[in-house]
Design a protein around this motif. Structure first.
Motif, PDB file in Angstrom:
ATOM      1  N   ILE A 178      -8.145  12.844 -32.029  1.00 59.00           N
ATOM      2  CA  ILE A 178      -8.943  12.475 -30.853  1.00 59.00           C
ATOM      3  C   ILE A 178      -8.822  10.976 -30.571  1.00 59.00           C
ATOM      4  O   ILE A 178      -8.689  10.551 -29.417  1.00 59.00           O
ATOM      5  CB  ILE A 178     -10.421  12.871 -31.064  1.00 59.00           C
ATOM      6  N   LEU A 179      -8.829  10.176 -31.635  1.00 61.55           N
ATOM      7  CA  LEU A 179      -8.767   8.718 -31.464  1.00 61.55           C
ATOM      8  C   LEU A 179      -7.402   8.227 -30.998  1.00 61.55           C
ATOM      9  O   LEU A 179      -7.286   7.092 -30.520  1.00 61.55           O
ATOM     10  CB  LEU A 179      -9.164   8.022 -32.760  1.00 61.55           C
ATOM     11  N   GLU A 180      -6.380   9.054 -31.122  1.00 57.27           N
ATOM     12  CA  GLU A 180      -5.065   8.660 -30.601  1.00 57.27           C
ATOM     13  C   GLU A 180      -5.136   8.406 -29.097  1.00 57.27           C
ATOM     14  O   GLU A 180      -4.418   7.551 -28.572  1.00 57.27           O
ATOM     15  CB  GLU A 180      -4.036   9.753 -30.894  1.00 57.27           C
ATOM     16  N   ALA A 181      -5.996   9.149 -28.420  1.00 60.36           N
ATOM     17  CA  ALA A 181      -6.118   9.005 -26.965  1.00 60.36           C
ATOM     18  C   ALA A 181      -7.142   7.946 -26.573  1.00 60.36           C
ATOM     19  O   ALA A 181      -7.124   7.452 -25.450  1.00 60.36           O
ATOM     20  CB  ALA A 181      -6.505  10.353 -26.339  1.00 60.36           C
ATOM     21  N   LEU A 198     -15.887   3.174 -30.586  1.00 65.50           N
ATOM     22  CA  LEU A 198     -16.508   2.631 -31.795  1.00 65.50           C
ATOM     23  C   LEU A 198     -17.281   3.702 -32.555  1.00 65.50           C
ATOM     24  O   LEU A 198     -17.181   3.787 -33.789  1.00 65.50           O
ATOM     25  CB  LEU A 198     -17.417   1.465 -31.435  1.00 65.50           C
ATOM     26  N   ALA A 199     -18.053   4.515 -31.857  1.00 66.66           N
ATOM     27  CA  ALA A 199     -18.891   5.509 -32.531  1.00 66.66           C
ATOM     28  C   ALA A 199     -18.047   6.521 -33.299  1.00 66.66           C
ATOM     29  O   ALA A 199     -18.347   6.841 -34.455  1.00 66.66           O
ATOM     30  CB  ALA A 199     -19.777   6.223 -31.515  1.00 66.66           C
ATOM     31  N   LEU A 200     -16.982   7.014 -32.679  1.00 71.19           N
ATOM     32  CA  LEU A 200     -16.133   7.988 -33.357  1.00 71.19           C
ATOM     33  C   LEU A 200     -15.348   7.325 -34.482  1.00 71.19           C
ATOM     34  O   LEU A 200     -15.132   7.929 -35.544  1.00 71.19           O
ATOM     35  CB  LEU A 200     -15.184   8.654 -32.360  1.00 71.19           C
ATOM     36  N   SER A 201     -14.923   6.085 -34.282  1.00 71.96           N
ATOM     37  CA  SER A 201     -14.219   5.357 -35.341  1.00 71.96           C
ATOM     38  C   SER A 201     -15.135   5.147 -36.543  1.00 71.96           C
ATOM     39  O   SER A 201     -14.700   5.247 -37.699  1.00 71.96           O
ATOM     40  CB  SER A 201     -13.714   4.009 -34.823  1.00 71.96           C
ATOM     41  N   PHE A 242     -13.004  -3.716 -34.568  1.00 72.84           N
ATOM     42  CA  PHE A 242     -14.232  -3.768 -33.782  1.00 72.84           C
ATOM     43  C   PHE A 242     -15.100  -4.983 -34.119  1.00 72.84           C
ATOM     44  O   PHE A 242     -16.162  -5.165 -33.521  1.00 72.84           O
ATOM     45  CB  PHE A 242     -15.047  -2.486 -33.993  1.00 72.84           C
ATOM     46  N   PHE A 243     -14.673  -5.821 -35.053  1.00 74.20           N
ATOM     47  CA  PHE A 243     -15.502  -6.931 -35.510  1.00 74.20           C
ATOM     48  C   PHE A 243     -15.754  -7.972 -34.418  1.00 74.20           C
ATOM     49  O   PHE A 243     -16.671  -8.780 -34.534  1.00 74.20           O
ATOM     50  CB  PHE A 243     -14.875  -7.611 -36.729  1.00 74.20           C
ATOM     51  N   THR A 244     -14.941  -7.954 -33.370  1.00 73.94           N
ATOM     52  CA  THR A 244     -15.139  -8.919 -32.280  1.00 73.94           C
ATOM     53  C   THR A 244     -16.060  -8.381 -31.189  1.00 73.94           C
ATOM     54  O   THR A 244     -16.327  -9.105 -30.222  1.00 73.94           O
ATOM     55  CB  THR A 244     -13.783  -9.288 -31.655  1.00 73.94           C
ATOM     56  N   ARG A 245     -16.533  -7.184 -31.348  1.00 75.05           N
ATOM     57  CA  ARG A 245     -17.437  -6.603 -30.355  1.00 75.05           C
ATOM     58  C   ARG A 245     -18.784  -7.334 -30.384  1.00 75.05           C
ATOM     59  O   ARG A 245     -19.142  -7.978 -31.376  1.00 75.05           O
ATOM     60  CB  ARG A 245     -17.666  -5.116 -30.642  1.00 75.05           C
ATOM     61  N   PRO A 246     -19.585  -7.229 -29.287  1.00 76.61           N
ATOM     62  CA  PRO A 246     -20.913  -7.853 -29.264  1.00 76.61           C
ATOM     63  C   PRO A 246     -21.797  -7.342 -30.395  1.00 76.61           C
ATOM     64  O   PRO A 246     -21.626  -6.225 -30.878  1.00 76.61           O
ATOM     65  CB  PRO A 246     -21.466  -7.422 -27.897  1.00 76.61           C
ATOM     66  N   LYS A 247     -22.748  -8.173 -30.791  1.00 75.51           N
ATOM     67  CA  LYS A 247     -23.598  -7.838 -31.936  1.00 75.51           C
ATOM     68  C   LYS A 247     -24.359  -6.539 -31.722  1.00 75.51           C
ATOM     69  O   LYS A 247     -24.659  -5.803 -32.671  1.00 75.51           O
ATOM     70  CB  LYS A 247     -24.584  -8.975 -32.212  1.00 75.51           C
ATOM     71  N   GLU A 248     -24.707  -6.230 -30.454  1.00 74.23           N
ATOM     72  CA  GLU A 248     -25.461  -5.014 -30.152  1.00 74.23           C
ATOM     73  C   GLU A 248     -24.670  -3.767 -30.560  1.00 74.23           C
ATOM     74  O   GLU A 248     -25.260  -2.720 -30.850  1.00 74.23           O
ATOM     75  CB  GLU A 248     -25.791  -4.936 -28.658  1.00 74.23           C
ATOM     76  N   GLU A 249     -23.358  -3.882 -30.556  1.00 73.22           N
ATOM     77  CA  GLU A 249     -22.514  -2.742 -30.928  1.00 73.22           C
ATOM     78  C   GLU A 249     -22.192  -2.737 -32.418  1.00 73.22           C
ATOM     79  O   GLU A 249     -22.232  -1.692 -33.062  1.00 73.22           O
ATOM     80  CB  GLU A 249     -21.225  -2.766 -30.106  1.00 73.22           C
ATOM     81  N   VAL A 250     -21.879  -3.898 -32.948  1.00 70.53           N
ATOM     82  CA  VAL A 250     -21.402  -3.933 -34.338  1.00 70.53           C
ATOM     83  C   VAL A 250     -22.501  -3.669 -35.364  1.00 70.53           C
ATOM     84  O   VAL A 250     -22.192  -3.321 -36.506  1.00 70.53           O
ATOM     85  CB  VAL A 250     -20.705  -5.276 -34.662  1.00 70.53           C
ATOM     86  N   VAL A 251     -23.746  -3.808 -34.960  1.00 71.29           N
ATOM     87  CA  VAL A 251     -24.815  -3.525 -35.934  1.00 71.29           C
ATOM     88  C   VAL A 251     -24.756  -2.073 -36.410  1.00 71.29           C
ATOM     89  O   VAL A 251     -25.197  -1.763 -37.531  1.00 71.29           O
ATOM     90  CB  VAL A 251     -26.218  -3.840 -35.351  1.00 71.29           C
TER      91      VAL A 251
END
Length: 231
Positions: free
Chosen positions: A137-140, A145-148, A171-180
């Protein structure tokens, strides 16, 4: 009818024969299989063959029919989903059927329910199937982020912590709201593979100023679990 290419009429005749003479089951199965070979993506043929296998409680063969049809033509999603649900009515925890259903649902655009099925596979200990589905699924859509994160959690359960980390690192460069949302998974990685703590601590430190309470705690826990002492 079958030799003449009139498959739909042949199926009706086979059903009548089976109703009148149940002892001819093996013979009729072979006829259905011939029909499937002639028209492997005919929804009526797929459903008929699935149903005749289910009549004998042969779930493995029933799933195999859907899998073969899906590999030949992934486009008949509604038909595949219908037949897989019929199979799952007999065995709600059938791993191969759940895997195929997750693939079909995601391809149909229902990512939410596909993820629920992947979680069910993980809970049942079917990590290899969950990994196969998540990776495909992630190939596409590799930026999901959630599935990863879900895939990383599954890889941890498979003892592949380094691979799990490599999936989350982009994903480490994503905004803090996501990476938490990654913190519990990263905490589990450090717990199992402390030598990755340095990279994870560097990631936490970059976000420390944005959310000090959250990341100060994460840093302290990671340092403790890695045996690094206080930072």
């Amino acid at each position: 009818y079958l030799n003449a290419g009139r498959v739909s009429l042949a199926l009706g005749e086979f059903e009548k024969i089976l109703e009148a003479a149940p002892d001819r089951y093996a013979e009729i199965v072979q006829k259905y299989k011939q029909a499937f070979q002639k028209e492997p993506n005919n929804p009526l043929v797929i459903q008929a063959l699935v149903n005749i296998y289910l009549r004998d409680n042969d779930l493995k063969s029933a799933v195999g029919v859907v899998e073969s049809a899906y590999q030949n033509d992934p486009g008949l999603l509604d038909e595949y989903i219908l037949n897989l649900n019929t199979i799952l009515d007999r065995d709600i925890d059938n791993p191969p059927a759940l895997y195929l259903l997750a693939m079909c649902l995601d391809q149909k655009g229902d990512r939410e329910n596909a993820v629920v099925i992947l979680e069910n596979l993980m809970e049942g200990g079917h990590y290899n199937l969950a990994e196969k589905a998540a990776a495909t699924i992630l190939e596409a859509k590799s930026d999901d982020l959630a599935l990863s994160n879900l895939r990383a959690r599954n890889l941890i359960l498979m003892g592949k912590e380094a691979e799990a980390f490599s999936i989350l690192e982009p994903f480490f460069t994503r905004p803090k709201e996501e990476v938490v949302d990654l913190l519990p998974t990263l905490d589990e990685i450090v717990n199992r593979k402390p030598d990755l703590a340095k990279k994870i601590l560097a990631f936490y430190d970059r976000h420390r100023k944005d959310e000090p309470c959250v990341f100060d705690l994460a840093i302290a826990l990671t340092a403790f679990e890695a045996g690094a002492g206080e930072i």
